[in-house]
Design a protein around this motif. Structure first.
Motif, mmCIF file in Angstrom:
data_model
loop_
_atom_site.group_PDB
_atom_site.id
_atom_site.type_symbol
_atom_site.label_atom_id
_atom_site.label_comp_id
_atom_site.label_asym_id
_atom_site.label_seq_id
_atom_site.Cartn_x
_atom_site.Cartn_y
_atom_site.Cartn_z
ATOM 1 N N THR A 180 -52.636 52.875 21.395
ATOM 2 C CA THR A 180 -53.586 53.295 22.425
ATOM 3 C C THR A 180 -54.305 54.565 21.975
ATOM 4 O O THR A 180 -53.828 55.279 21.078
ATOM 5 N N PRO A 181 -55.457 54.868 22.575
ATOM 6 C CA PRO A 181 -56.192 56.095 22.198
ATOM 7 C C PRO A 181 -55.338 57.353 22.320
ATOM 8 O O PRO A 181 -55.535 58.324 21.577
ATOM 9 N N SER A 182 -54.407 57.359 23.258
ATOM 10 C CA SER A 182 -53.567 58.538 23.449
ATOM 11 C C SER A 182 -52.362 58.550 22.521
ATOM 12 O O SER A 182 -51.552 59.482 22.546
ATOM 13 N N GLY A 183 -52.232 57.503 21.713
ATOM 14 C CA GLY A 183 -51.101 57.447 20.782
ATOM 15 C C GLY A 183 -49.893 56.730 21.319
ATOM 16 O O GLY A 183 -48.855 56.696 20.651
ATOM 17 N N GLY A 184 -49.997 56.168 22.513
ATOM 18 C CA GLY A 184 -48.877 55.444 23.092
ATOM 19 C C GLY A 184 -48.792 54.008 22.589
ATOM 20 O O GLY A 184 -49.681 53.527 21.884
ATOM 21 N N ASP A 185 -47.702 53.346 22.944
ATOM 22 C CA ASP A 185 -47.525 51.961 22.541
ATOM 23 C C ASP A 185 -48.302 51.027 23.460
ATOM 24 O O ASP A 185 -48.587 51.364 24.608
ATOM 25 N N ARG A 186 -48.655 49.835 22.956
ATOM 26 C CA ARG A 186 -49.296 48.839 23.798
ATOM 27 C C ARG A 186 -48.809 47.453 23.413
ATOM 28 O O ARG A 186 -48.394 47.216 22.275
ATOM 29 N N GLN A 187 -48.861 46.555 24.358
ATOM 30 C CA GLN A 187 -48.447 45.176 24.147
ATOM 31 C C GLN A 187 -49.641 44.333 23.701
ATOM 32 O O GLN A 187 -50.715 44.427 24.285
ATOM 33 N N VAL A 188 -49.440 43.539 22.678
ATOM 34 C CA VAL A 188 -50.492 42.661 22.162
ATOM 35 C C VAL A 188 -49.961 41.234 22.119
ATOM 36 O O VAL A 188 -48.848 40.994 21.643
ATOM 37 N N THR A 189 -50.759 40.305 22.619
ATOM 38 C CA THR A 189 -50.426 38.886 22.530
ATOM 39 C C THR A 189 -51.492 38.200 21.690
ATOM 40 O O THR A 189 -52.686 38.330 21.956
ATOM 41 N N GLY A 190 -51.078 37.508 20.662
ATOM 42 C CA GLY A 190 -52.026 36.841 19.783
ATOM 43 C C GLY A 190 -51.354 35.769 18.954
ATOM 44 O O GLY A 190 -50.122 35.665 18.923
#
Length: 210
Positions: free
Chosen positions: A142-152
């Motif tokens: 994320t822009p703030s450096g946090g984690d994010r979930q991605v589905t692909g």
């Protein structure tokens, strides 16, 4: 679907002393036994042309259950699982005859392939799931450096990175930037299923007319 070998081995020999009493096996003992098991099982699995994905020892009542998870490029079928089960059982018998008991008390051996719920943690796991839909945590995504979930959908995977096709774009990440991947179960849409059934019915009619 999990494929299980039905090979079951029970030592059947009486045990004595503290190590044989239920609940008396320490974590250190279990870890040592697991490493000894791995030293016997891993060469057998590798010689058969497969990867040893996991080996666990757990207690079920008065006996232990030794679970061996194996896999290969292209998957592993039931016949192969049965062959590996017999080979591992034979190797464990030989090891116990030469060096004593590996697992205290009676035990059951289970050999299977990984289920779809097993996490993707190694490059070969990702490679073997090319074309499948997965969900994964991207570290610092994320822009703030946090984690994010991605589905692909896994488009490509090699020893260093994986390429995912998402609804938004196509992107690649190094494995170091990803958490464990999880394969997502996909269901065939009803309209697609109905359409395929219609085609099959037409084929049946044509066959009957011939």
């Amino acid at each position: 679907m999990t494929q299980r070998g039905r090979a079951t081995r029970t030592t059947g020999r009486p045990r004595g002393g503290q190590a044989a009493r239920a609940g008396q096996t320490s974590r250190g003992d279990l870890a040592a036994r697991r490493e000894r098991l791995r030293s016997v099982v891993a060469p057998v699995v590798q010689a058969a042309g497969y990867d040893l994905e996991d080996l666990t020892v757990s207690r079920a009542g008065r006996r232990h259950v030794v679970r061996v998870i194996v896999d290969a490029d292209g998957g592993i079928n039931l016949d192969a699982v049965a062959d590996v089960s017999r080979a591992v059982s034979t190797a464990l018998d030989a090891a116990e005859e030469s060096a004593g008991d590996i697992v205290a008390g009676e035990y059951q051996l289970e050999v299977s392939s990984p289920g779809v719920d097993r996490p993707l943690t190694l490059p070969r796991h990702w490679r073997r799931n090319v074309g499948r839909l997965v969900r994964v945590t991207v570290r610092g995504g994320t822009p703030s450096g946090g984690d994010r979930q991605v589905t692909g959908r896994v488009a490509d995977a090699d020893t260093e990175r994986v390429v995912l096709e998402t609804d938004a774009d196509r992107a690649e990440w190094a494995y170091a930037d990803l958490g464990p991947g999880r394969v997502q179960v996909e269901f065939t849409r009803l309209d697609e299923l109905a359409e395929s059934e219609d085609v099959d019915d037409d084929d049946d009619v044509e066959d009957e007319e011939r």
